[in-house]
Motif scaffolding. Structure first.
Motif, PDB file in Angstrom:
ATOM      1  N   LYS A 174       0.840  -1.195   0.000  1.00  0.00           N
ATOM      2  CA  LYS A 174       0.000   0.000   0.000  1.00  0.00           C
ATOM      3  C   LYS A 174       0.874   1.244   0.000  1.00  0.00           C
ATOM      4  CE  LYS A 174      -3.565   2.057   2.941  1.00  0.00           C
ATOM      5  NZ  LYS A 174      -4.247   1.958   4.229  1.00  0.00           N
ATOM      6  N   LYS A 175       0.340   2.306  -0.592  1.00  0.00           N
ATOM      7  CA  LYS A 175       1.020   3.607  -0.529  1.00  0.00           C
ATOM      8  C   LYS A 175       0.002   4.639  -0.093  1.00  0.00           C
ATOM      9  CE  LYS A 175       4.296   4.599  -3.482  1.00  0.00           C
ATOM     10  NZ  LYS A 175       4.966   4.917  -4.771  1.00  0.00           N
ATOM     11  N   THR A 176       0.243   5.288   1.031  1.00  0.00           N
ATOM     12  CA  THR A 176      -0.699   6.272   1.570  1.00  0.00           C
ATOM     13  C   THR A 176      -0.395   7.647   0.977  1.00  0.00           C
ATOM     14  OG1 THR A 176      -0.927   5.021   3.616  1.00  0.00           O
ATOM     15  CG2 THR A 176      -1.584   7.336   3.680  1.00  0.00           C
ATOM     16  N   LEU A 177      -1.315   8.142   0.141  1.00  0.00           N
ATOM     17  CA  LEU A 177      -1.113   9.429  -0.530  1.00  0.00           C
ATOM     18  C   LEU A 177      -2.181  10.461  -0.173  1.00  0.00           C
ATOM     19  CD1 LEU A 177      -0.251   8.206  -4.156  1.00  0.00           C
ATOM     20  CD2 LEU A 177       1.340   8.884  -2.351  1.00  0.00           C
ATOM     21  N   ASP A 178      -3.272  10.021   0.454  1.00  0.00           N
ATOM     22  CA  ASP A 178      -4.409  10.924   0.645  1.00  0.00           C
ATOM     23  C   ASP A 178      -4.412  11.632   1.995  1.00  0.00           C
ATOM     24  OD1 ASP A 178      -4.862   8.605   2.064  1.00  0.00           O
ATOM     25  OD2 ASP A 178      -7.004   8.494   1.587  1.00  0.00           O
ATOM     26  N   ARG A 179      -3.339  11.444   2.762  1.00  0.00           N
ATOM     27  CA  ARG A 179      -3.241  12.124   4.063  1.00  0.00           C
ATOM     28  C   ARG A 179      -1.771  12.154   4.475  1.00  0.00           C
ATOM     29  NH1 ARG A 179      -2.215   8.453   7.995  1.00  0.00           N
ATOM     30  NH2 ARG A 179      -2.706   6.273   7.548  1.00  0.00           N
ATOM     31  N   PRO A 180      -1.430  13.038   5.415  1.00  0.00           N
ATOM     32  CA  PRO A 180      -0.029  13.082   5.861  1.00  0.00           C
ATOM     33  C   PRO A 180       0.316  11.869   6.714  1.00  0.00           C
ATOM     34  CG  PRO A 180      -1.365  14.616   7.124  1.00  0.00           C
ATOM     35  CD  PRO A 180      -2.256  14.066   6.054  1.00  0.00           C
ATOM     36  N   LEU A 181       1.606  11.607   6.830  1.00  0.00           N
ATOM     37  CA  LEU A 181       2.086  10.521   7.701  1.00  0.00           C
ATOM     38  C   LEU A 181       2.931  11.145   8.804  1.00  0.00           C
ATOM     39  CD1 LEU A 181       3.122   8.009   4.902  1.00  0.00           C
ATOM     40  CD2 LEU A 181       1.245   7.685   6.530  1.00  0.00           C
ATOM     41  N   ARG A 182       2.805  10.591   9.999  1.00  0.00           N
ATOM     42  CA  ARG A 182       3.616  11.088  11.113  1.00  0.00           C
ATOM     43  C   ARG A 182       4.496   9.971  11.652  1.00  0.00           C
ATOM     44  NH1 ARG A 182       1.814  16.241  12.336  1.00  0.00           N
ATOM     45  NH2 ARG A 182      -0.292  16.611  11.552  1.00  0.00           N
ATOM     46  N   ALA A 183       5.728  10.334  12.024  1.00  0.00           N
ATOM     47  CA  ALA A 183       6.674   9.385  12.607  1.00  0.00           C
ATOM     48  C   ALA A 183       7.015   9.862  14.018  1.00  0.00           C
ATOM     49  CB  ALA A 183       7.930   9.291  11.759  1.00  0.00           C
ATOM     50  N   ARG A 184       6.810   8.971  14.993  1.00  0.00           N
ATOM     51  CA  ARG A 184       6.978   9.329  16.401  1.00  0.00           C
ATOM     52  C   ARG A 184       8.075   8.451  17.000  1.00  0.00           C
ATOM     53  NH1 ARG A 184       3.806   7.048  20.616  1.00  0.00           N
ATOM     54  NH2 ARG A 184       2.710   5.929  18.976  1.00  0.00           N
ATOM     55  N   ARG A 185       9.062   9.076  17.651  1.00  0.00           N
ATOM     56  CA  ARG A 185      10.157   8.324  18.268  1.00  0.00           C
ATOM     57  C   ARG A 185       9.637   7.459  19.417  1.00  0.00           C
ATOM     58  NH1 ARG A 185      16.179   9.015  19.151  1.00  0.00           N
ATOM     59  NH2 ARG A 185      16.629   6.885  19.819  1.00  0.00           N
ATOM     60  N   ILE A 186      10.079   6.204  19.423  1.00  0.00           N
ATOM     61  CA  ILE A 186       9.674   5.258  20.466  1.00  0.00           C
ATOM     62  C   ILE A 186      10.914   4.905  21.280  1.00  0.00           C
ATOM     63  CG2 ILE A 186       8.731   2.956  20.943  1.00  0.00           C
ATOM     64  CD1 ILE A 186       6.642   4.792  19.756  1.00  0.00           C
ATOM     65  N   LYS A 187      10.900   5.228  22.566  1.00  0.00           N
ATOM     66  CA  LYS A 187      12.107   5.024  23.378  1.00  0.00           C
ATOM     67  C   LYS A 187      11.932   3.969  24.468  1.00  0.00           C
ATOM     68  CE  LYS A 187      14.658   9.315  22.842  1.00  0.00           C
ATOM     69  NZ  LYS A 187      15.048  10.599  23.419  1.00  0.00           N
ATOM     70  N   ASP A 188      10.684   3.574  24.728  1.00  0.00           N
ATOM     71  CA  ASP A 188      10.486   2.749  25.930  1.00  0.00           C
ATOM     72  C   ASP A 188      10.941   1.301  25.777  1.00  0.00           C
ATOM     73  OD1 ASP A 188       8.452   2.522  24.098  1.00  0.00           O
ATOM     74  OD2 ASP A 188       6.832   2.388  25.554  1.00  0.00           O
ATOM     75  N   ILE A 189      10.995   0.766  24.559  1.00  0.00           N
ATOM     76  CA  ILE A 189      11.393  -0.649  24.450  1.00  0.00           C
ATOM     77  C   ILE A 189      12.707  -0.846  23.703  1.00  0.00           C
ATOM     78  CG2 ILE A 189       9.157  -1.799  24.728  1.00  0.00           C
ATOM     79  CD1 ILE A 189       9.004  -1.790  21.637  1.00  0.00           C
ATOM     80  N   PHE A 190      13.105   0.138  22.878  1.00  0.00           N
ATOM     81  CA  PHE A 190      14.342  -0.023  22.114  1.00  0.00           C
ATOM     82  C   PHE A 190      15.503   0.648  22.836  1.00  0.00           C
ATOM     83  CE2 PHE A 190      10.997  -0.657  19.077  1.00  0.00           C
ATOM     84  CZ  PHE A 190      11.474  -1.689  18.309  1.00  0.00           C
ATOM     85  N   PRO A 191      16.687   0.014  22.852  1.00  0.00           N
ATOM     86  CA  PRO A 191      17.846   0.644  23.486  1.00  0.00           C
ATOM     87  C   PRO A 191      18.227   1.931  22.742  1.00  0.00           C
ATOM     88  CG  PRO A 191      18.480  -1.381  22.325  1.00  0.00           C
ATOM     89  CD  PRO A 191      16.988  -1.308  22.297  1.00  0.00           C
ATOM     90  N   ASP A 192      18.951   2.806  23.418  1.00  0.00           N
ATOM     91  CA  ASP A 192      19.278   4.134  22.871  1.00  0.00           C
ATOM     92  C   ASP A 192      20.000   4.077  21.538  1.00  0.00           C
ATOM     93  OD1 ASP A 192      18.042   5.395  24.912  1.00  0.00           O
ATOM     94  OD2 ASP A 192      19.878   5.787  26.076  1.00  0.00           O
ATOM     95  N   HIS A 193      20.807   3.014  21.310  1.00  0.00           N
ATOM     96  CA  HIS A 193      21.586   2.962  20.076  1.00  0.00           C
ATOM     97  C   HIS A 193      20.750   2.476  18.884  1.00  0.00           C
ATOM     98  CE1 HIS A 193      21.922  -1.079  21.783  1.00  0.00           C
ATOM     99  NE2 HIS A 193      22.216  -1.520  20.575  1.00  0.00           N
ATOM    100  N   ILE A 194      19.470   2.186  19.106  1.00  0.00           N
ATOM    101  CA  ILE A 194      18.575   1.837  17.989  1.00  0.00           C
ATOM    102  C   ILE A 194      17.459   2.886  17.899  1.00  0.00           C
ATOM    103  CG2 ILE A 194      17.048   0.108  16.973  1.00  0.00           C
ATOM    104  CD1 ILE A 194      18.497  -2.054  18.479  1.00  0.00           C
ATOM    105  N   PRO A 195      17.632   3.891  17.022  1.00  0.00           N
ATOM    106  CA  PRO A 195      16.550   4.867  16.850  1.00  0.00           C
ATOM    107  C   PRO A 195      15.336   4.160  16.256  1.00  0.00           C
ATOM    108  CG  PRO A 195      18.562   5.543  15.696  1.00  0.00           C
ATOM    109  CD  PRO A 195      18.759   4.136  16.138  1.00  0.00           C
ATOM    110  N   ALA A 196      14.197   4.284  16.945  1.00  0.00           N
ATOM    111  CA  ALA A 196      12.988   3.569  16.515  1.00  0.00           C
ATOM    112  C   ALA A 196      11.834   4.553  16.379  1.00  0.00           C
ATOM    113  CB  ALA A 196      12.636   2.481  17.514  1.00  0.00           C
ATOM    114  N   PHE A 197      11.092   4.428  15.284  1.00  0.00           N
ATOM    115  CA  PHE A 197       9.996   5.351  14.994  1.00  0.00           C
ATOM    116  C   PHE A 197       8.741   4.577  14.625  1.00  0.00           C
ATOM    117  CE2 PHE A 197      11.963   9.538  14.996  1.00  0.00           C
ATOM    118  CZ  PHE A 197      13.301   9.183  15.075  1.00  0.00           C
ATOM    119  N   ALA A 198       7.610   5.042  15.166  1.00  0.00           N
ATOM    120  CA  ALA A 198       6.299   4.476  14.836  1.00  0.00           C
ATOM    121  C   ALA A 198       5.621   5.401  13.835  1.00  0.00           C
ATOM    122  CB  ALA A 198       5.448   4.345  16.087  1.00  0.00           C
TER     123      ALA A 198
END
Ligand code: MN
Length: 268
Positions: free
Chosen positions: A45-69
């Motif tokens: 799928k490709k989402t084109l009809d609305r914006p997408l947001r990426a939010r940093r997730i820090k609670d389960i991934f260690p600091d050296h792995i930048p993780a985004f939802a």
């Protein structure tokens, strides 16, 4: 050290994603970009009809792995990362998974896990999709992650052909119970879906696709279904080109033509 993007379709909190990301840190620099909710069986799928947001997730991934939802599809996650979510990061490799439940035979056309890898292939990046042949979302992914690490390490030393990904299915067995690795082709799934027709509180009908888990042809030697059924890791090369090449000759003999009757436009 290669830059490795890790994504999935089960969502940012899926244990298979964390297990895969942690193993990938032994091979390169790792970034995780995954759907914020479970997006299984959503296809490519490709989402084109609305914006997408990426939010940093820090609670389960260690600091050296930048993780985004991301509030989008699995393939959106791959696209965002490969198009510059991290301005100065150019990715060398993409891995997806480790999915809860297999992706065998025709499952590939439904799979969000596989769509991540296919999206990477569209961007010209080598990619592997990993699935565990187990339907317990909170199962143990540590052994499967070790296998994923080994297969990724080997693949990094080779060149995958253009527009080609690997689809890997790992049996839910202890490492010493797994018989080896088989290179396979897609097998045949038998779906057992049942349409449940019901009526809502307002008297309107609604429909729910239910039924039990699919089976498949486990007798056809050399297929993905056969391999995992017999205790092997299945590695299938998958091509973005869906053309049925050997049918082109026969299809060319069919009498398709543009009808030459007088068109309305001419008649006017
Ligand atoms: Mn999934």
């Amino acid at each position: 050290m290669p830059n490795i993007l890790v994504s999935n379709d089960d969502g940012i909190y899926a244990p298979g994603l964390l297990a895969l990301a942690l193993e990938m840190t032994t091979l390169g620099n790792v970034w995780v970009v995954a759907p914020q909710t479970n997006q299984s069986i959503t296809g490519h799928k490709k989402t084109l009809d609305r914006p997408l947001r990426a939010r940093r997730i820090k609670d389960i991934f260690p600091d050296h792995i930048p993780a985004f939802a991301v509030d989008g599809a699995p393939s959106d996650c791959a696209a965002l990362a490969l198009m510059g979510l991290f301005d100065d990061v150019n990715f060398d490799f993409v891995v997806s998974g480790i999915n809860t439940a297999p992706n065998l035979g025709q499952d590939l056309t439904y799979s969000g896990t596989v769509s991540v890898a296919l999206e990477a292939a569209i961007f010209g990046k080598p990619a592997i999709a990993f699935s565990l042949v187990d339907r317990q979302p909170h199962g143990d992914y540590s052994d499967a992650a070790v296998i994923a690490q080994q297969i990724t390490a080997q693949t990094l030393t080779h060149d995958l052909p253009v527009h080609t990904i690997l689809n890997v299915n790992i049996p839910h067995l202890a490492l010493d119970q797994i018989k080896g690795v088989q290179i396979t082709k897609q097998g045949l799934r038998y779906y057992r879906d049942v349409l449940d027709k019901r009526v809502d509180p307002f008297g309107e009908p609604y429909y729910w696709i239910g039924g039990v888990a699919p089976t498949g042809d486990v007798e056809a030697e050399g297929t993905d279904l056969w391999a995992v059924h017999n205790g092997y890791v299945s590695v299938t090369p998958i091509h973005l080109d869906l053309t049925r090449h050997e049918f082109i000759g026969t299809l060319s003999t069919w009498a398709f033509e543009v009808p030459q009757k007088t068109s309305k436009k001419e008649a006017e």
